[in-house]
Design an enzyme around this catalytic site. Sequence first.
Site, PDB file in Angstrom:
ATOM      1  N   ASP A 386      33.255  36.146  32.855  1.00 12.24           N
ATOM      2  CA  ASP A 386      32.299  37.852  34.122  1.00 12.24           C
ATOM      3  C   ASP A 386      31.559  37.525  34.982  1.00 12.24           C
ATOM      4  O   ASP A 386      31.934  35.796  35.150  1.00 12.24           O
ATOM      5  CB  ASP A 386      30.566  38.523  33.119  1.00 12.24           C
ATOM      6  CG  ASP A 386      30.217  38.833  34.068  1.00 12.24           C
ATOM      7  OD1 ASP A 386      30.505  40.146  34.723  1.00 12.24           O
ATOM      8  OD2 ASP A 386      28.931  39.572  33.140  1.00 12.24           O
ATOM      9  N   GLU A 512      22.911  45.680  50.197  1.00  8.30           N
ATOM     10  CA  GLU A 512      22.510  46.803  50.593  1.00  8.30           C
ATOM     11  C   GLU A 512      21.105  46.402  50.587  1.00  8.30           C
ATOM     12  O   GLU A 512      20.187  46.001  52.139  1.00  8.30           O
ATOM     13  CB  GLU A 512      22.577  48.309  50.135  1.00  8.30           C
ATOM     14  CG  GLU A 512      23.436  48.890  50.321  1.00  8.30           C
ATOM     15  CD  GLU A 512      23.707  49.261  51.795  1.00  8.30           C
ATOM     16  OE1 GLU A 512      23.398  50.766  51.054  1.00  8.30           O
ATOM     17  OE2 GLU A 512      23.673  48.550  52.823  1.00  8.30           O
ATOM     18  N   PHE A 553      29.337  55.843  50.569  1.00  2.88           N
ATOM     19  CA  PHE A 553      29.971  54.447  50.151  1.00  2.88           C
ATOM     20  C   PHE A 553      30.956  55.737  49.538  1.00  2.88           C
ATOM     21  O   PHE A 553      29.916  55.674  48.500  1.00  2.88           O
ATOM     22  CB  PHE A 553      29.193  53.464  50.544  1.00  2.88           C
ATOM     23  CG  PHE A 553      30.429  52.273  49.888  1.00  2.88           C
ATOM     24  CD1 PHE A 553      30.800  51.376  50.939  1.00  2.88           C
ATOM     25  CD2 PHE A 553      30.822  52.337  48.317  1.00  2.88           C
ATOM     26  CE1 PHE A 553      31.970  50.555  50.917  1.00  2.88           C
ATOM     27  CE2 PHE A 553      31.670  50.437  48.137  1.00  2.88           C
ATOM     28  CZ  PHE A 553      32.559  50.781  49.315  1.00  2.88           C
ATOM     29  N   ARG A 610      30.177  37.317  51.993  1.00  2.11           N
ATOM     30  CA  ARG A 610      30.187  38.600  52.251  1.00  2.11           C
ATOM     31  C   ARG A 610      30.352  39.792  53.150  1.00  2.11           C
ATOM     32  O   ARG A 610      29.120  38.804  53.879  1.00  2.11           O
ATOM     33  CB  ARG A 610      29.757  39.397  51.023  1.00  2.11           C
ATOM     34  CG  ARG A 610      29.939  38.389  49.243  1.00  2.11           C
ATOM     35  CD  ARG A 610      28.616  39.321  48.272  1.00  2.11           C
ATOM     36  NE  ARG A 610      28.265  40.094  48.474  1.00  2.11           N
ATOM     37  CZ  ARG A 610      28.327  41.025  46.887  1.00  2.11           C
ATOM     38  NH1 ARG A 610      28.922  40.172  46.240  1.00  2.11           N
ATOM     39  NH2 ARG A 610      28.401  42.109  46.923  1.00  2.11           N
ATOM     40  N   GLY A 691      32.976  44.048  36.451  1.00  3.74           N
ATOM     41  CA  GLY A 691      32.687  45.336  36.733  1.00  3.74           C
ATOM     42  C   GLY A 691      32.805  46.195  38.090  1.00  3.74           C
ATOM     43  O   GLY A 691      32.000  46.971  38.270  1.00  3.74           O
ATOM     44  N   GLY A 751      40.459  48.581  37.401  1.00  7.74           N
ATOM     45  CA  GLY A 751      40.273  48.934  35.838  1.00  7.74           C
ATOM     46  C   GLY A 751      41.400  49.597  35.805  1.00  7.74           C
ATOM     47  O   GLY A 751      42.087  49.835  34.982  1.00  7.74           O
ATOM     48  N   LYS A 786      37.745  44.846  29.470  1.00  2.09           N
ATOM     49  CA  LYS A 786      37.255  43.061  29.220  1.00  2.09           C
ATOM     50  C   LYS A 786      38.449  42.585  27.669  1.00  2.09           C
ATOM     51  O   LYS A 786      39.022  41.473  27.594  1.00  2.09           O
ATOM     52  CB  LYS A 786      36.424  42.978  29.115  1.00  2.09           C
ATOM     53  CG  LYS A 786      35.435  43.605  31.059  1.00  2.09           C
ATOM     54  CD  LYS A 786      33.814  42.597  31.248  1.00  2.09           C
ATOM     55  CE  LYS A 786      33.726  42.344  31.950  1.00  2.09           C
ATOM     56  NZ  LYS A 786      31.701  42.229  32.428  1.00  2.09           N
TER      57      LYS A 786
END
Length: 824
Positions: A386, A512, A553, A610, A691, A751, A786
């Site tokens: 994960d 954010e 978004f 990022r 995820g 996914g 998964k």
Amino acid sequence: MDLQASRTIYVNDPEKNLPSRFPTNFVRTSKYTIVSYIPKSLLIQFRRVANFYFLATAILQSIDIISPLSPFSAITPLCLVLGISMLREGLDDWKRHKADKEANNEATKVLVDGAFVPTTWADIKVGDILQIDSSEMFPADLVLLATSDPLGGCYIETANLDGERALKPRGCIKQTVELITSPEKAAEFKGVIRCEQPNNRLYQFEGTVAFETGGVEFPLDTRQLLLRGASLRNTHWVIGVVVFTGAESKLMMNANAARFKSSNIERTVNNLVLTILAMQTALCLFFAACSGLWTGIYGYDLPYLSSSLHTPAAFEGVLIYFGYFLLLNTMIPISLIVSLEIVKVIQAFFIEMDLEMYYEPLDAPARAVSSNLNEELGQIKYLFSDKTGTLTSNTMEFKVASIGGMIYGDDSVTLSAKALDAIGEDVDAEEDEEPLLDAKEQSDIPWGFKEDILLADLAQSKQADKSISVSNMYSTRSELIYEFLTALAVCHDVVPEMEKGKLVYQGSSPDEVTLVDAARHVGFVFKSRNHDIISVEILGKPLQYQVLAEIEFTSTRKRMSIICRCPDGKIRLFCKGADGVIKRLLAPNQQQFDSLTDKHLHTFSVHGLRTLCVAEAVLSQGQFDSWFRQYHAATTVLSQRLEKIDAAASLIERDLFLLGATGVEDKLQDGVPECIVALQRANMYVWMLTGDKLETAVNIGMSCRLINSNMKQCKVDHPDSKFVRSTLESFQNYLDSASDPSCESCLIIDGPALDCALQISLVDLFVSVAIRCKTVICCRVSPAQKGDVVRTVKRRLRSVTLSIGDGANDVVMIKEAHIGIGAL
């Protein structure tokens, strides 16, 4: 949505729901009941052929005519081995029963006779209206009807579902907000909900709601769905109607039943026991046949065999067979099984006592839940991990910003930007200058940004700066920095709250929150948001921005925008998002900014940060009014709403002016990059199953050295079988034709595309491409997906697999792999 395959739920009307026979909300994750414990546990133990063999030996020893030995010597060690194993299984399952009981007896409030009364989770039924208070978990899958926010918004945390600890916004449809203005009004609500049948898709939901007073159906989607296992945050209360309960909730449909795992050694021992048993049987048959034949010819003439004179030769042969079976039972010594069990228990003890696996901050040693799989640890080929909370600590740190062709922030990043010869020469910042604010003392978020130069440029006199003269909007660097920081403080969906006298931010994404907190550190403080007014404090001066429109978004748009009437009376659109998307929306004549920012973004990426870009546009009143009519129409349609909103947004999000770019570091767990490199050197393949969205997963892959900028990447992010096949085949052809066999590659798949790739017609192609890549990243995957990935690799490659995760969303893959590790 196919109405023929949908379910119909009558809200707040239990009698009408009775014919549908919806399941209760009672859940059970344990393997055994009081009745089934002994037979099921014994069945598992006798999967070991050796246990069955020793049971047969003990039974034969108890027959006097076959054996003169006492059965005690065979039964006692067998009972000891079985007893210890069954006791261990029972204790583990007792813990599951205890957890189930606690979950089923959790308290919540349900609407009964016009009032909300306490009840347990197990007593909840489909169609019930519940009131959930702040910090409480949702006991079932609910459709949101109303919240304490007058606008009908709320925030939820879904860490138990997808591992993301960032808050996610949810909102009611306008019609239910107007009807239910308080908990008391919920008693008057009646309606009919049509929705899809229960499924395990966490990120999809389709339905409609119609009020009893009219036949108009209003659409419902994922924004109105509150999933079991998620928690309410930053909202005093919400009211929702139950649509899926118990085993039909999405959380439970993503969970697999607990199953027994056996190691390779155990399977090998089983095969060896069967082989030895076959040899022993053959020998016993040979000896019995010889004995029967000899007795039939000579036995009756020998006086010392008088006891056998009246025994038929065939029966004598049977007794001799079992006699030899007991004589040869040492070919499979019971001490073998006892020794293996003792060695495994001791190994588990050593694992728990290992100081290298002790985590001092939490005073947490390693815990070996099962000792059956110790020997598998040295045979692992594929490791599935994960991301959130396992590879990363989910702690963001603002590192650098590129504004007006200059990088501000962390020296390790700024000094590696070769294109910036002017760093440290165009500015005269004093290193000992006092910060403008003490905001950093009010924040718990890590702060690695060196703001001295930025603050000096922000405070400089308004003298024209030729380096940014490409735009008529701003002629000084100070003005440009001001607008950049204003955009960070205004363009977001973060919610402020006071905790222990400190202003704390919560949002749908840790990125954010980090960006808003970064603006706060340098004096641009986001204070509050009430309805359509955003209150900020800029360099000590309170200001208000009126929100005219907000475009959220989405994974398709990869950007968010907010349109505000600013304190100077101008209407501004602030936009931030992925650099590739924002650059396509820029106005012409920004080549200088564009090229410099490109170099900066590349530098940020090399450091594993990022990144996103920030831009703005100034709108006229007429331009905004004309666009808003189209946008409002798009938000109220009943079909293809998202596509029409995207189309309307593209009409206003253009000809933007680039303000700058940011680089944020997602802090990794200690030693993660070094650990991954060591695992790869040991010829293990590390796959990341998360995820999170694709961009986030790729950035973390860069940070932890799963992937690098020199890797050939194959991205599969479209939910179409033909597209998936075409992309995988093209990448397979590339790998076949690669001139350098040592060239490293990476497969990145999301996914929806993974659903296609795991279909029977495509799974072989997917596996054949995946195993040729150094690493594979699966993003936006559900817990069930998964497990599907792990199961596919385990069954098709016959390799030892290990899964590691830290949340309830990882339980499925942990159970599915040969070895499962749960991180604290």
